[in-house]
Design an enzyme around this catalytic site. Structure first.
Site, PDB file in Angstrom:
ATOM      1  N   LYS A  83     -10.602  -4.065  -3.324  1.00  0.00           N
ATOM      2  CA  LYS A  83     -11.451  -2.884  -3.479  1.00  0.00           C
ATOM      3  C   LYS A  83     -10.714  -1.772  -4.183  1.00  0.00           C
ATOM      4  O   LYS A  83     -11.306  -0.922  -4.814  1.00  0.00           O
ATOM      5  CB  LYS A  83     -11.806  -2.319  -2.099  1.00  0.00           C
ATOM      6  CG  LYS A  83     -12.657  -3.163  -1.259  1.00  0.00           C
ATOM      7  CD  LYS A  83     -13.062  -2.338  -0.044  1.00  0.00           C
ATOM      8  CE  LYS A  83     -12.601  -3.018   1.206  1.00  0.00           C
ATOM      9  NZ  LYS A  83     -12.816  -2.323   2.427  1.00  0.00           N
TER      10      LYS A  83
ATOM     11  N   LYS B 218       0.829  -1.217   0.000  1.00  0.00           N
ATOM     12  CA  LYS B 218       0.000   0.000   0.000  1.00  0.00           C
ATOM     13  C   LYS B 218       0.858   1.260   0.000  1.00  0.00           C
ATOM     14  O   LYS B 218       0.441   2.297  -0.494  1.00  0.00           O
ATOM     15  CB  LYS B 218      -0.989  -0.003   1.179  1.00  0.00           C
ATOM     16  CG  LYS B 218      -2.037  -1.097   1.043  1.00  0.00           C
ATOM     17  CD  LYS B 218      -3.304  -0.836   1.837  1.00  0.00           C
ATOM     18  CE  LYS B 218      -4.348  -1.909   1.543  1.00  0.00           C
ATOM     19  NZ  LYS B 218      -5.565  -1.787   2.325  1.00  0.00           N
TER      20      LYS B 218
ATOM     21  N   LYS C 273      -4.722 -10.599  -5.465  1.00  0.00           N
ATOM     22  CA  LYS C 273      -5.990 -10.843  -4.772  1.00  0.00           C
ATOM     23  C   LYS C 273      -7.049  -9.859  -5.274  1.00  0.00           C
ATOM     24  O   LYS C 273      -6.724  -8.756  -5.717  1.00  0.00           O
ATOM     25  CB  LYS C 273      -5.815 -10.760  -3.257  1.00  0.00           C
ATOM     26  CG  LYS C 273      -5.755  -9.367  -2.678  1.00  0.00           C
ATOM     27  CD  LYS C 273      -5.910  -9.404  -1.153  1.00  0.00           C
ATOM     28  CE  LYS C 273      -6.107  -8.001  -0.625  1.00  0.00           C
ATOM     29  NZ  LYS C 273      -7.276  -7.780   0.163  1.00  0.00           N
TER      30      LYS C 273
HETATM   31  P1  ATP Z   1      -9.005  -4.642  -0.194  1.00  0.00           P
HETATM   32  O1  ATP Z   1      -7.625  -5.133  -0.460  1.00  0.00           O
HETATM   33  O2  ATP Z   1     -10.039  -5.245  -1.062  1.00  0.00           O
HETATM   34  O3  ATP Z   1      -9.080  -3.137  -0.096  1.00  0.00           O
HETATM   35  P2  ATP Z   1      -8.885  -4.935   2.590  1.00  0.00           P
HETATM   36  O4  ATP Z   1      -8.200  -6.146   3.086  1.00  0.00           O
HETATM   37  O5  ATP Z   1      -8.139  -3.656   2.656  1.00  0.00           O
HETATM   38  O6  ATP Z   1      -9.406  -5.238   1.177  1.00  0.00           O
HETATM   39  P3  ATP Z   1     -11.234  -4.992   4.360  1.00  0.00           P
HETATM   40  O7  ATP Z   1     -12.550  -4.574   3.880  1.00  0.00           O
HETATM   41  O8  ATP Z   1     -10.818  -4.398   5.627  1.00  0.00           O
HETATM   42  O9  ATP Z   1     -10.265  -4.637   3.208  1.00  0.00           O
HETATM   43  O10 ATP Z   1     -11.180  -6.553   4.465  1.00  0.00           O
HETATM   44  C1  ATP Z   1     -12.172  -7.246   5.138  1.00  0.00           C
HETATM   45  C2  ATP Z   1     -11.851  -8.702   5.173  1.00  0.00           C
HETATM   46  O11 ATP Z   1     -11.858  -9.256   3.859  1.00  0.00           O
HETATM   47  C3  ATP Z   1     -10.483  -9.041   5.766  1.00  0.00           C
HETATM   48  O12 ATP Z   1     -10.649 -10.101   6.689  1.00  0.00           O
HETATM   49  C4  ATP Z   1      -9.681  -9.504   4.584  1.00  0.00           C
HETATM   50  O13 ATP Z   1      -8.728 -10.476   4.962  1.00  0.00           O
HETATM   51  C5  ATP Z   1     -10.743 -10.107   3.684  1.00  0.00           C
HETATM   52  N1  ATP Z   1     -10.360 -10.094   2.271  1.00  0.00           N
HETATM   53  C6  ATP Z   1      -9.975  -8.999   1.547  1.00  0.00           C
HETATM   54  N2  ATP Z   1      -9.711  -9.341   0.280  1.00  0.00           N
HETATM   55  C7  ATP Z   1      -9.935 -10.684   0.179  1.00  0.00           C
HETATM   56  C8  ATP Z   1      -9.841 -11.630  -0.895  1.00  0.00           C
HETATM   57  N3  ATP Z   1      -9.473 -11.266  -2.102  1.00  0.00           N
HETATM   58  N4  ATP Z   1     -10.156 -12.924  -0.635  1.00  0.00           N
HETATM   59  C9  ATP Z   1     -10.537 -13.305   0.601  1.00  0.00           C
HETATM   60  N5  ATP Z   1     -10.641 -12.471   1.652  1.00  0.00           N
HETATM   61  C10 ATP Z   1     -10.349 -11.169   1.459  1.00  0.00           C
END
Ligand code: ATP
Ligand code: LTN
Length: 325
Positions: free
Chosen positions: A197, A112, A194
């Site tokens: 968002k 990030k 992965k």
């Molecule tokens: P992103 O990378 O999409 O912005 P994040 O990890 O920053 O996601 P959160 O909304 O805080 O965003 O994540 C919520 C939950 O979703 C966490 O437990 C994270 O591990 C899980 N998660 C995020 N992306 C994935 C994915 N591609 N597959 C499975 N679980 C995920």
């Protein structure tokens, strides 16, 4: 006494099916067996720039998403992180025992922060300490998360162990709960990454509020691998990912999925996957506006009260043990 769960998601963008299958789905499955705390981590959200006008609304929208996914306010505690000031307070204390070296090893900071530590925000760097505070305040036993959070959870455990060693038994050392299937759903456009968002390519993610038409289009344009078999095979990550999504949204076993698509082509597979995904998300989408703003405010207020009752006791113990109070 029931064991305790804590988890959270950031109100930063639209939730996608990776968040749902990797995390939210398990929150719902576990809420009967455990005393559960599900937090909307808005303080985490500002580690990257946010539009101040949008953030409050996204925070409330995320609470609605938890509810629509099936988190039941009669069973689980749903609250907003900033409503419980103990999270920020414990973060400071834990910052004083965390080490630069261990934070520098966090891969999410490298991703990030785009490898540019000189310009990255300090909050982005110390973010895993806030996450540790979230978890440790509640004497949490289990933390259901996706694979990407495993390293942060390790840090939470290390901080708990270090604090207990230096100041006496204070925190429970939490365990991760990472599902066997769905822990890392990949981008439909690049199965090496992965689903995220924050991906610039919006076609890579199926958002929970996407229309049937959009879902179908995204699945039809998902990249595939060479070869024709539809099986679980790590060396063919695109089909492996799509079949994993199929398995999770239909609830079929892995063997049933393979048998079902034996001898069938990618075209038919994608059609069936799109249909199953649309059906899977439909009840969720129907429920999103089930609660009025007034009911939602009430749920969040009750949640914050319950959360504070527990977190203030932990913080008082920490302040006592460290000689602050
Ligand atoms: P992103 O990378 O999409 O912005 P994040 O990890 O920053 O996601 P959160 O909304 O805080 O965003 O994540 C919520 C939950 O979703 C966490 O437990 C994270 O591990 C899980 N998660 C995020 N992306 C994935 C994915 N591609 N597959 C499975 N679980 C995920
Ligand atoms: N860091 C997580 C969100 C998060 C979290 C938590 C998850 C913040 N605090 C406590 C589990 C427990 C993320 O970015 N997905």
């Amino acid at each position: 006494m029931k064991k305790r769960i804590f988890s959270g998601a950031q109100p930063t963008g639209e939730l996608h099916i990776g968040n749902y299958l990797g995390a939210l789905k398990n929150w719902v499955a576990l809420q009967d067996e455990y005393e559960s705390f599900y937090c909307i981590v808005n303080l985490h959200a500002i580690t990257l720039p946010q539009d101040p006008h949008g953030l409050r609304q996204k925070t409330l929208d995320l609470a609605k998403i938890y509810l629509a996914a099936g988190v039941d306010p009669a069973k689980a505690t749903i609250f907003i992180q900033s409503d419980v000031p103990e999270h920020a307070e414990l973060t400071w204390v834990l910052s004083c025992i965390a080490r630069m070296g261990e934070l520098e090893r966090m891969t999410q900071f490298k991703d990030k922060g785009k490898g540019n530590a000189e310009r990255a925000g300090v909050g982005l760097f110390t973010y895993p300490i806030l996450m540790a505070a979230d978890i440790l305040l509640y004497q949490t036993d289990l933390v259901p998360v996706g694979q990407d959070q495993k390293q942060h959870l390790e840090l939470s455990r290390d901080l708990a162990i270090r604090f207990n060693r230096d100041f006496g038994e204070t925190f429970k050392v939490p365990e991760p709960y990472i599902p066997k299937a769905g822990a890392s759903i990949k981008s439909l456009q690049d199965p090496q990454k992965k689903m995220s968002k924050s991906d610039e390519n919006l076609k890579g993610a199926i958002f929970l509020m996407d229309s049937a038409e959009t879902i179908t289009k995204k699945i039809k344009s998902a990249v595939t691998d060479s070869g024709t078999d539809i099986t679980f095979d790590e060396s063919r990550p695109a089909i492996n990912n799509l079949l994993t999504i199929y398995q999770l949204v239909t609830g079929k076993s892995g063997d049933e999925c393979i048998a079902h698509f034996e001898g069938k082509g990618y075209g038919q597979f994608k059609g069936e996957l799109a249909e199953a995904t649309v059906e899977y998300l439909r009840p969720f989408q129907d429920r999103v506006n089930h609660y009025s703003d007034k009911e939602l405010a009430e749920i969040l207020k009750n949640g914050a009260d319950k959360a504070r009752a527990i977190s203030s006791a932990t913080l008082a113990d920490v302040y006592h043990k460290t000689g602050i109070k």
